[in-house]
Design an enzyme around this catalytic site. Structure first.
Site, mmCIF file in Angstrom:
data_model
loop_
_atom_site.group_PDB
_atom_site.id
_atom_site.type_symbol
_atom_site.label_atom_id
_atom_site.label_comp_id
_atom_site.label_asym_id
_atom_site.label_seq_id
_atom_site.Cartn_x
_atom_site.Cartn_y
_atom_site.Cartn_z
ATOM 1 N N ASN A 13 74.610 91.208 54.961
ATOM 2 C CA ASN A 13 75.184 91.834 56.517
ATOM 3 C C ASN A 13 75.889 93.272 55.957
ATOM 4 O O ASN A 13 75.593 94.266 56.616
ATOM 5 C CB ASN A 13 75.827 90.920 57.077
ATOM 6 C CG ASN A 13 75.066 89.998 57.914
ATOM 7 O OD1 ASN A 13 74.647 90.341 59.008
ATOM 8 N ND2 ASN A 13 74.837 88.849 57.722
ATOM 9 N N ARG A 90 85.955 82.494 53.931
ATOM 10 C CA ARG A 90 87.392 81.722 54.113
ATOM 11 C C ARG A 90 87.988 81.645 55.291
ATOM 12 O O ARG A 90 87.601 82.726 55.922
ATOM 13 C CB ARG A 90 88.367 82.789 53.079
ATOM 14 C CG ARG A 90 87.814 82.872 51.726
ATOM 15 C CD ARG A 90 88.210 81.712 50.718
ATOM 16 N NE ARG A 90 89.793 81.634 50.818
ATOM 17 C CZ ARG A 90 90.227 80.296 50.538
ATOM 18 N NH1 ARG A 90 89.204 79.056 50.269
ATOM 19 N NH2 ARG A 90 91.565 80.200 50.681
ATOM 20 N N HIS A 108 78.614 84.770 63.305
ATOM 21 C CA HIS A 108 78.258 83.442 63.015
ATOM 22 C C HIS A 108 76.863 83.114 63.281
ATOM 23 O O HIS A 108 76.469 83.534 64.006
ATOM 24 C CB HIS A 108 79.278 82.673 63.783
ATOM 25 C CG HIS A 108 79.154 81.180 63.458
ATOM 26 N ND1 HIS A 108 79.676 80.465 62.545
ATOM 27 C CD2 HIS A 108 78.611 80.303 64.376
ATOM 28 C CE1 HIS A 108 79.259 79.225 62.669
ATOM 29 N NE2 HIS A 108 78.599 79.016 63.695
ATOM 30 N N LEU A 143 88.833 78.874 64.994
ATOM 31 C CA LEU A 143 87.757 79.279 64.095
ATOM 32 C C LEU A 143 86.484 79.302 65.047
ATOM 33 O O LEU A 143 86.076 78.435 65.664
ATOM 34 C CB LEU A 143 87.575 78.138 62.965
ATOM 35 C CG LEU A 143 86.324 78.395 62.039
ATOM 36 C CD1 LEU A 143 86.675 79.610 61.079
ATOM 37 C CD2 LEU A 143 86.147 77.195 60.961
ATOM 38 N N GLU A 173 70.399 88.924 62.096
ATOM 39 C CA GLU A 173 72.045 89.204 61.960
ATOM 40 C C GLU A 173 71.922 90.800 61.476
ATOM 41 O O GLU A 173 72.735 91.624 61.784
ATOM 42 C CB GLU A 173 72.459 88.417 60.900
ATOM 43 C CG GLU A 173 72.860 87.001 61.249
ATOM 44 C CD GLU A 173 73.706 86.079 59.973
ATOM 45 O OE1 GLU A 173 74.258 86.643 59.380
ATOM 46 O OE2 GLU A 173 73.353 85.130 59.914
HETATM 47 C C1 GRF Z 1 74.619 83.878 55.782
HETATM 48 O O1 GRF Z 1 74.321 82.418 55.930
HETATM 49 C C2 GRF Z 1 74.837 84.175 57.099
HETATM 50 O O2 GRF Z 1 74.000 83.618 58.209
HETATM 51 C C3 GRF Z 1 76.371 84.066 57.490
HETATM 52 O O3 GRF Z 1 76.846 84.360 55.927
HETATM 53 C C4 GRF Z 1 75.991 84.032 55.093
HETATM 54 C C5 GRF Z 1 75.838 85.163 53.939
HETATM 55 O O4 GRF Z 1 75.576 86.281 54.614
HETATM 56 N N1 GRF Z 1 76.756 85.186 58.125
HETATM 57 P P1 GRF Z 1 75.749 87.626 53.875
HETATM 58 O O5 GRF Z 1 74.248 87.672 53.160
HETATM 59 O O6 GRF Z 1 76.817 87.393 52.763
HETATM 60 O O7 GRF Z 1 75.939 88.687 54.613
#
Ligand code: GRF
Length: 203
Positions: A13, A90, A108, A143, A173
């Site tokens: 992301n 975290r 999320h 959360l 995402e």
């Molecule tokens: C993935 O499961 C995503 O759905 C959630 O966090 C995890 C890792 O995302 N947001 P990323 O590739 O580290 O952004």
């Protein structure tokens, strides 16, 4: 505007947001990428893009508060307009969340309020929902709660496994988080007094 992005692992992301900023689609600068581990592949990638990176091994801290204090001190070095959690694994203390109230955002992998917590795709399959997706929201002390900024919806297919569904959500995402980052950079995202999100220019 300046963003600091917090990650814990691959940071796909974060990469999507960095690329949106580099292409000019999003008029913001990613001032730093901070990870909750000493070294992550996402940090290596960001450093390769010339972005400052800081790795904070949460295991090196005696308490959640101590980790959050160090995290806040690192973030404040860059004086960001927004702090974006992206695959950040975290739980943050209420004190930390209050410090960045109104400028702390998370993504999320479910359509909140459905399926808070972990293993959201297995939860979705077990529940038999036909629509699933991801939610970008302001972070509050509760959360996986908080005012919703944007959601992306994907279908659940009959032969889906948690892995195939996760991949479809992750791809979504990478569409909605950069879109929200663009709106944030344009100063179009506002929290109303009754904790609802208003986005200027989006009817
Ligand atoms: C993935 O499961 C995503 O759905 C959630 O966090 C995890 C890792 O995302 N947001 P990323 O590739 O580290 O952004």
């Amino acid at each position: 505007p300046r963003f600091v992005i917090l990650i814990s692992g691959q940071g796909s992301n974060m990469q999507a947001i960095v690329q949106a900023c580099q292409s000019g689609a999003c008029n913001a600068e990613v001032a730093a990428v901070i990870a909750s581990r000493a070294e992550t592949s996402g940090m290596v990638w960001a450093a390769g893009q010339g972005i400052e990176t800081i790795g904070l091994a949460h295991t090196a801290y005696p308490s959640r508060d101590a980790f959050d204090e160090s995290l806040a001190a690192s973030i404040d070095l860059f004086d960001p307009d927004y702090v974006l959690l992206a695959g950040f694994m975290r739980v943050l203390t209420p004190r930390f969340v209050e410090r960045y109230a109104g400028r702390l955002i998370n993504i999320h992998p479910s359509l909140l309020p459905a399926f808070p917590g972990l293993h959201t795709h297995a939860q979705a399959l077990a529940t038999g929902v036909q629509a699933h997706g991801c939610t970008v929201h302001f972070v509050t002390p509760v959360l996986d709660h908080g005012p919703i900024i944007a959601q992306g919806v994907v279908p659940v297919l009959c032969d889906d496994t948690p892995e195939t569904l996760a991949a479809r959500v992750l791809s979504m995402e990478h569409t909605i988080y950069p879109q929200v980052a663009c709106w944030l950079a344009q100063g179009r995202v506002h929290l109303t007094s009754d904790q609802r999100v208003q986005i200027d220019g989006v009817t």
